[in-house]
Scaffold this active site. Sequence first.
Site, PDB file in Angstrom:
ATOM      1  N   ASP A 283      44.135  40.036  38.726  1.00  0.00           N
ATOM      2  CA  ASP A 283      45.330  39.228  38.990  1.00  0.00           C
ATOM      3  C   ASP A 283      46.029  38.809  37.702  1.00  0.00           C
ATOM      4  OD1 ASP A 283      43.123  37.567  38.365  1.00  0.00           O
ATOM      5  OD2 ASP A 283      44.064  35.845  39.328  1.00  0.00           O
TER       6      ASP A 283
ATOM      7  N   ASP B 178      38.019  42.410  39.565  1.00  0.00           N
ATOM      8  CA  ASP B 178      37.908  41.047  39.061  1.00  0.00           C
ATOM      9  C   ASP B 178      37.412  40.198  40.235  1.00  0.00           C
ATOM     10  OD1 ASP B 178      38.287  38.662  37.591  1.00  0.00           O
ATOM     11  OD2 ASP B 178      40.329  38.466  38.359  1.00  0.00           O
TER      12      ASP B 178
END
Length: 209
Positions: free
Chosen positions: A177, A11
Amino acid sequence: MLTNYDNVVFDLGGVILDINRDKCVEALEALGFSEADKMLDLYVQTGIFLALEDGSASAAEFYDELRKQCTKPGVSDADISEALSRFITGLPVARLQALRELRAQGKHIFSLSNTNPVMYPTRIAELFRAEGLQIDDYFDGQILSFREQVCKPAPGIFQRLLTRYKLDPAHTLFLDDSAKNCEAAEEQGIVSVLIPEGAEFMDILSFVD
């Protein structure tokens, strides 16, 4: 480290890039956009922000729609772009070096991120140029929500990654996250690791076999 994985998928915001949602909200509110706190989330956007990330609205359409809702007179595209880019606060060079080190070790490195055509070619691209390289120089491939017209945690975005780059999910590690995004990756057979706020991904990867 990572002996069981050929592919590492990152990400962007919250893993490679430092982010601060509140700074973005404050900047948008300063333009007279009162809905910023309600519509902006760390992980899943709503309204015109979601449309920007899932590719159903262009940057030009986003600017026009947001400008209609700003009470401050004379808001320009540049004003909106600058405010939105406050979401991204930095990118330590050590993380760029870590990405290059992983590739030097023979790992295939990918990004899979919810992002948009306002921040990606401006603020994000700028930060990735810190070593004199371009963002594409750090990845073997990228799956970006606004290009793919699908956002995490929808299964389609992970399927796109596996299909396009012919990846074996059992040998692919995904770092994010967001717990929901990690769970969505796991449902596609991809091993995932949650990166807590304030943690460095290389510190966590050092414990992954």
